[in-house]
Design a protein around this motif. Sequence first.
Motif, PDB file in Angstrom:
ATOM      1  N   ASP A 112      15.460  51.062 -32.159  1.00 12.73           N
ATOM      2  CA  ASP A 112      14.664  51.344 -30.957  1.00 12.73           C
ATOM      3  C   ASP A 112      14.950  50.357 -29.823  1.00 12.73           C
ATOM      4  O   ASP A 112      14.466  50.536 -28.702  1.00 12.73           O
ATOM      5  N   CYS A 113      15.668  49.298 -30.136  1.00 15.74           N
ATOM      6  CA  CYS A 113      15.834  48.206 -29.168  1.00 15.74           C
ATOM      7  C   CYS A 113      17.134  48.334 -28.384  1.00 15.74           C
ATOM      8  O   CYS A 113      18.118  48.881 -28.877  1.00 15.74           O
ATOM      9  N   ALA A 114      17.106  47.788 -27.188  1.00 13.26           N
ATOM     10  CA  ALA A 114      18.360  47.625 -26.425  1.00 13.26           C
ATOM     11  C   ALA A 114      18.934  46.266 -26.783  1.00 13.26           C
ATOM     12  O   ALA A 114      18.208  45.268 -26.850  1.00 13.26           O
ATOM     13  N   LEU A 115      20.238  46.233 -27.015  1.00 10.84           N
ATOM     14  CA  LEU A 115      20.890  44.958 -27.328  1.00 10.84           C
ATOM     15  C   LEU A 115      21.662  44.488 -26.100  1.00 10.84           C
ATOM     16  O   LEU A 115      22.292  45.283 -25.405  1.00 10.84           O
ATOM     17  N   HIS A 116      21.577  43.200 -25.842  1.00  5.67           N
ATOM     18  CA  HIS A 116      22.189  42.629 -24.639  1.00  5.67           C
ATOM     19  C   HIS A 116      23.340  41.703 -25.010  1.00  5.67           C
ATOM     20  O   HIS A 116      23.500  41.326 -26.171  1.00  5.67           O
ATOM     21  N   LEU A 117      24.091  41.331 -23.992  1.00  4.38           N
ATOM     22  CA  LEU A 117      25.114  40.310 -24.184  1.00  4.38           C
ATOM     23  C   LEU A 117      24.397  39.056 -24.690  1.00  4.38           C
ATOM     24  O   LEU A 117      23.388  38.642 -24.123  1.00  4.38           O
ATOM     25  N   PRO A 118      24.905  38.427 -25.761  1.00  7.39           N
ATOM     26  CA  PRO A 118      24.167  37.301 -26.336  1.00  7.39           C
ATOM     27  C   PRO A 118      24.033  36.095 -25.405  1.00  7.39           C
ATOM     28  O   PRO A 118      23.053  35.362 -25.487  1.00  7.39           O
ATOM     29  N   ALA A 119      24.989  35.888 -24.534  1.00 11.86           N
ATOM     30  CA  ALA A 119      24.933  34.711 -23.668  1.00 11.86           C
ATOM     31  C   ALA A 119      25.590  35.017 -22.335  1.00 11.86           C
ATOM     32  O   ALA A 119      26.403  35.945 -22.226  1.00 11.86           O
ATOM     33  N   ARG A 120      25.234  34.248 -21.332  1.00  9.70           N
ATOM     34  CA  ARG A 120      25.965  34.276 -20.061  1.00  9.70           C
ATOM     35  C   ARG A 120      27.307  33.608 -20.327  1.00  9.70           C
ATOM     36  O   ARG A 120      27.351  32.435 -20.710  1.00  9.70           O
ATOM     37  N   ILE A 121      28.371  34.327 -20.094  1.00  9.29           N
ATOM     38  CA  ILE A 121      29.698  33.783 -20.376  1.00  9.29           C
ATOM     39  C   ILE A 121      30.166  32.967 -19.176  1.00  9.29           C
ATOM     40  O   ILE A 121      30.223  33.475 -18.055  1.00  9.29           O
ATOM     41  N   GLY A 122      30.467  31.695 -19.432  1.00  8.31           N
ATOM     42  CA  GLY A 122      30.999  30.871 -18.352  1.00  8.31           C
ATOM     43  C   GLY A 122      32.445  31.256 -18.104  1.00  8.31           C
ATOM     44  O   GLY A 122      32.773  31.911 -17.109  1.00  8.31           O
ATOM     45  N   ASP A 123      33.315  30.892 -19.020  1.00  6.60           N
ATOM     46  CA  ASP A 123      34.717  31.288 -18.955  1.00  6.60           C
ATOM     47  C   ASP A 123      35.082  31.998 -20.245  1.00  6.60           C
ATOM     48  O   ASP A 123      34.557  31.685 -21.310  1.00  6.60           O
ATOM     49  N   TYR A 124      35.982  32.948 -20.119  1.00  6.29           N
ATOM     50  CA  TYR A 124      36.459  33.693 -21.273  1.00  6.29           C
ATOM     51  C   TYR A 124      37.955  33.445 -21.416  1.00  6.29           C
ATOM     52  O   TYR A 124      38.721  33.674 -20.489  1.00  6.29           O
ATOM     53  N   THR A 125      38.334  32.943 -22.572  1.00  6.85           N
ATOM     54  CA  THR A 125      39.740  32.653 -22.866  1.00  6.85           C
ATOM     55  C   THR A 125      40.189  33.526 -24.015  1.00  6.85           C
ATOM     56  O   THR A 125      39.474  33.638 -25.013  1.00  6.85           O
ATOM     57  N   ASP A 126      41.349  34.097 -23.887  1.00 13.16           N
ATOM     58  CA  ASP A 126      41.861  34.903 -24.978  1.00 13.16           C
ATOM     59  C   ASP A 126      43.099  34.234 -25.562  1.00 13.16           C
ATOM     60  O   ASP A 126      44.033  33.890 -24.833  1.00 13.16           O
ATOM     61  N   PHE A 127      43.065  34.022 -26.855  1.00 12.72           N
ATOM     62  CA  PHE A 127      44.215  33.431 -27.547  1.00 12.72           C
ATOM     63  C   PHE A 127      45.122  34.542 -28.073  1.00 12.72           C
ATOM     64  O   PHE A 127      44.931  35.737 -27.759  1.00 12.72           O
ATOM     65  N   TYR A 128      46.047  34.153 -28.889  1.00  9.56           N
ATOM     66  CA  TYR A 128      47.124  35.066 -29.305  1.00  9.56           C
ATOM     67  C   TYR A 128      47.557  34.652 -30.696  1.00  9.56           C
ATOM     68  O   TYR A 128      48.736  34.600 -31.012  1.00  9.56           O
ATOM     69  N   VAL A 129      46.545  34.343 -31.543  1.00 10.23           N
ATOM     70  CA  VAL A 129      46.865  33.695 -32.814  1.00 10.23           C
ATOM     71  C   VAL A 129      47.156  34.680 -33.945  1.00 10.23           C
ATOM     72  O   VAL A 129      47.469  34.260 -35.053  1.00 10.23           O
ATOM     73  N   GLY A 130      47.053  35.968 -33.674  1.00  9.18           N
ATOM     74  CA  GLY A 130      47.441  36.944 -34.707  1.00  9.18           C
ATOM     75  C   GLY A 130      48.957  37.072 -34.717  1.00  9.18           C
ATOM     76  O   GLY A 130      49.541  37.760 -33.890  1.00  9.18           O
ATOM     77  N   ASP A 353      30.807  29.706 -23.340  1.00  9.45           N
ATOM     78  CA  ASP A 353      32.195  30.123 -23.172  1.00  9.45           C
ATOM     79  C   ASP A 353      32.585  30.995 -24.356  1.00  9.45           C
ATOM     80  O   ASP A 353      32.095  30.799 -25.483  1.00  9.45           O
ATOM     81  N   LEU A 354      33.446  31.931 -24.094  1.00  7.19           N
ATOM     82  CA  LEU A 354      33.877  32.877 -25.123  1.00  7.19           C
ATOM     83  C   LEU A 354      35.379  32.740 -25.338  1.00  7.19           C
ATOM     84  O   LEU A 354      36.146  32.753 -24.373  1.00  7.19           O
ATOM     85  N   LEU A 355      35.768  32.583 -26.584  1.00  9.69           N
ATOM     86  CA  LEU A 355      37.186  32.550 -26.932  1.00  9.69           C
ATOM     87  C   LEU A 355      37.505  33.773 -27.788  1.00  9.69           C
ATOM     88  O   LEU A 355      36.830  34.018 -28.788  1.00  9.69           O
ATOM     89  N   GLY A 356      38.521  34.495 -27.420  1.00 14.21           N
ATOM     90  CA  GLY A 356      39.007  35.569 -28.273  1.00 14.21           C
ATOM     91  C   GLY A 356      40.169  35.056 -29.097  1.00 14.21           C
ATOM     92  O   GLY A 356      40.922  34.178 -28.673  1.00 14.21           O
ATOM     93  N   SER A 357      40.319  35.611 -30.285  1.00 18.14           N
ATOM     94  CA  SER A 357      41.409  35.189 -31.167  1.00 18.14           C
ATOM     95  C   SER A 357      42.755  35.751 -30.741  1.00 18.14           C
ATOM     96  O   SER A 357      43.801  35.241 -31.100  1.00 18.14           O
ATOM     97  N   GLY A 358      42.711  36.828 -29.949  1.00 16.24           N
ATOM     98  CA  GLY A 358      43.879  37.698 -29.829  1.00 16.24           C
ATOM     99  C   GLY A 358      43.825  38.697 -30.970  1.00 16.24           C
ATOM    100  O   GLY A 358      43.075  38.527 -31.951  1.00 16.24           O
ATOM    101  N   THR A 359      44.591  39.735 -30.842  1.00 14.95           N
ATOM    102  CA  THR A 359      44.565  40.820 -31.818  1.00 14.95           C
ATOM    103  C   THR A 359      45.001  40.325 -33.191  1.00 14.95           C
ATOM    104  O   THR A 359      46.004  39.635 -33.316  1.00 14.95           O
ATOM    105  N   ILE A 360      44.215  40.689 -34.178  1.00 17.99           N
ATOM    106  CA  ILE A 360      44.517  40.263 -35.549  1.00 17.99           C
ATOM    107  C   ILE A 360      45.039  41.456 -36.335  1.00 17.99           C
ATOM    108  O   ILE A 360      44.273  42.323 -36.761  1.00 17.99           O
ATOM    109  N   SER A 361      46.324  41.505 -36.492  1.00 18.63           N
ATOM    110  CA  SER A 361      46.955  42.569 -37.266  1.00 18.63           C
ATOM    111  C   SER A 361      47.314  42.049 -38.643  1.00 18.63           C
ATOM    112  O   SER A 361      47.669  40.877 -38.801  1.00 18.63           O
ATOM    113  N   ALA A 362      47.222  42.933 -39.603  1.00 16.56           N
ATOM    114  CA  ALA A 362      47.740  42.639 -40.941  1.00 16.56           C
ATOM    115  C   ALA A 362      49.269  42.786 -40.904  1.00 16.56           C
ATOM    116  O   ALA A 362      49.824  43.303 -39.930  1.00 16.56           O
ATOM    117  N   PRO A 363      49.940  42.340 -41.953  1.00 18.15           N
ATOM    118  CA  PRO A 363      51.404  42.413 -41.921  1.00 18.15           C
ATOM    119  C   PRO A 363      51.943  43.837 -41.895  1.00 18.15           C
ATOM    120  O   PRO A 363      53.047  44.060 -41.410  1.00 18.15           O
TER     121      PRO A 363
END
Lengths: 426, 426
Positions: A112-130, A353-363
């Motif tokens: 029944d609830c609306a869900l919101h963004l958990p935090a105000r994002i200061g900066d968002y960085t996306d990594f590439y570790v996959g 701040d939010l960090l993304g891992s980058g896409t995580i693919s299996a082999p």
Amino acid sequence: MTDATHDPALRSWVSSANGHGEFPIQNLPLGVFAPPGGAARVGVAIGDVILDLAAAPVAEDVREAAAGPSLNALFALGAGPRKELRARLSALLAEGSGHRAALEPHLHRAADCALHLPARIGDYTDFYVGIHHATNIGKVFRPDNPLLPNYKHVPIGYHGRASSVRVSGTPVRRPKGQIKAPDAEAPRYAPCERLDYELELAVWIGPGSALGDTIPVGQAEAHVAGYCLLNDWSARDIQAWEYQPLGPFLAKNFGSTVSPWVVTPEALEPFRIAQPARPEGDPAPLPYLMDEADQSRGAFDLMLEVLILTPAMREKGMPAHRLSLSNARHMYWTVAQMVAHHSSNGCDLNPGDLLGSGTISAPDETGFGSLLETTRGGKEPVRLPSGETRRFLEDGDEIILRARAAREGSVPIGFGDCRATILPAN
Amino acid sequence: MTDATHDPALRSWVSSANGHGEFPIQNLPLGVFAPPGGAARVGVAIGDVILDLAAAPVAEDVREAAAGPSLNALFALGAGPRKELRARLSALLAEGSGHRAALEPHLHRAADCALHLPARIGDYTDFYVGIHHATNIGKVFRPDNPLLPNYKHVPIGYHGRASSVRVSGTPVRRPKGQIKAPDAEAPRYAPCERLDYELELAVWIGPGSALGDTIPVGQAEAHVAGYCLLNDWSARDIQAWEYQPLGPFLAKNFGSTVSPWVVTPEALEPFRIAQPARPEGDPAPLPYLMDEADQSRGAFDLMLEVLILTPAMREKGMPAHRLSLSNARHMYWTVAQMVAHHSSNGCDLNPGDLLGSGTISAPDETGFGSLLETTRGGKEPVRLPSGETRRFLEDGDEIILRARAAREGSVPIGFGDCRATILPAN
């Protein structure tokens, strides 16, 4: 685990929590929700309901930090108060706690609830570790040179757009942009024809660091507040034309989707594993990225899943179809290494701040984290149970990311859905 | 110009404003300052002093928007209220206005005040519209292929780090990072040895746009709140090793410096010029980037200067030395084209977002906007009047950016200094 909050025998008086695949009492993720007709506030997911944190008798600093409609202040408190909060919530919600009568009026049916963004994002960085993703994508954009020479030395990352991150459930509009077919003489401005998802783990930063300071890799975990799922939607045709020399821009910043519940490092503790050994011949990480404890427990055994639900499947009442099953263990760098690297030049990090891992693919292709990989650049369409095929996403398609941690001797936990539907271009 | 606020005969009762090279009454830039012992607040630079905006009898909406310690809310009001504010301030501060006695107690000597970041930056985007810079840099990183095929079609940009932008006067710490010499087998983690500045014009976004919406190029100017100078400090050795395939990251995000005063579009109106004609053979902009009015007046005739002051020069009492004199007319794309492109995929813009132009170099070496260009990748050191040379920046060096608009029949205006000194690596 000796920590009582992980005890598999632990049950909650919230009956839907017991046996709940995602939010048993062993999880207790934090988020921001609004009950029907109510304002946004901090809550804890437990089974099929959400506990309004303001109603729980918790420590004063936590209560104050959780008073607003975001988790930023709670993130800033750090691991100590967060662990105390977990222990307290676990005790309050456990069978026989004696708080049931007081708390039950402050439980809200999650549906029944609306869900919101958990935090105000200061900066968002996306990594590439996959690394499997990096190799696969590299083959598409640079067939001769898929994995660049820096990859195994540098946790590659770049800045993304913070303003366009939205919580799960918010539709994503197909972007328009400059597209140039390889054989075309000039680009045209048109709706994206190669719209894709990217399966990522997201990291929320807790206590930050001052500009000019560095975070040693051995202390990096103290700066992590929790984890979400992230879909880093990507317009492959826009990306291919724009990304040289400064990286992806409009191919990504039209929208990113995060799951609403922040799973704490504590909840994930039983699912930590050693960082997979580097293949023979790979260089050792430089000392600022190397910590023995991190190597021995810095990775996660966390299943990551992508599902699709097309309009035709929805009409036929078919369930969402799994496109991919991957695992967070396929990250070449740990989260601690990402955080240490990010601050290694003195860049300041801040709570929220939010960090993304980058896409995580299996082999292999059963676990590729994007359609670009699964369909080999659109050349080999995916066949769906509805009889449809997909090279890339079509309008009305819904993509659902899920994460699930399961291990012998522990109660499995999940992250909650990270989902969004594609709207047609304007 | 028929607008009375630009009348060259207009003089202020603030005597230091008359003949002031930067802040005559024809400029009236907005900023955030703190008088000695006082809190940060919104002010207007006029001559050698700052008027506390809260003390000025201005429109109610402006007064409310300017009540906090940032310009975000004022930016959000847009061009109408901003133009009214300009007209009102011009009248209040003009000779014979009758408000001198009431306002004089609310003037603060600028030299005594602390200047703050003008606004909370939501997202920071850096473009790459200085075509001579792009060509010069391209030669260093990609000798065979300096200007990539997309450059004349796409206003290339990427996301920068918002958290590490600081106001002029804040020292910048030399970053450490992964550096790999071309002939080294592996990188090492060490203080940057090729620290550089970048001379940029910055754009503050006023009224934003919703996620999913696009801003037509012909309406883009309505989303611009004003202009500053920006030094996008760059660690060239870190950049060379990290930037493939996702663009610059730690090479840039250790710090960026903006000037404190936001020069309004109105103040720059007399200095607008036609966008320089594209060289014969260059492609026409795609329709979403093309607006006749923008082409006829979308560029600026604005001199941009870089100066250096080394510790030795400072000791000898020598003045700062000019390293470069460029001009904003060397932008290949207009600000309206940058804004339209940024939103062309539906990415939302918000009040207080910061856009950098990218380094603006003149066609020849007297006006290159970075040392990488001036010293040809460090190979031809610059000789300073102190007898020193510089390939790249040394600890203690101060870099000062200045901008000045001057034109027959108009009173010249300036932007105020954008300066910072390099601190040694930690």
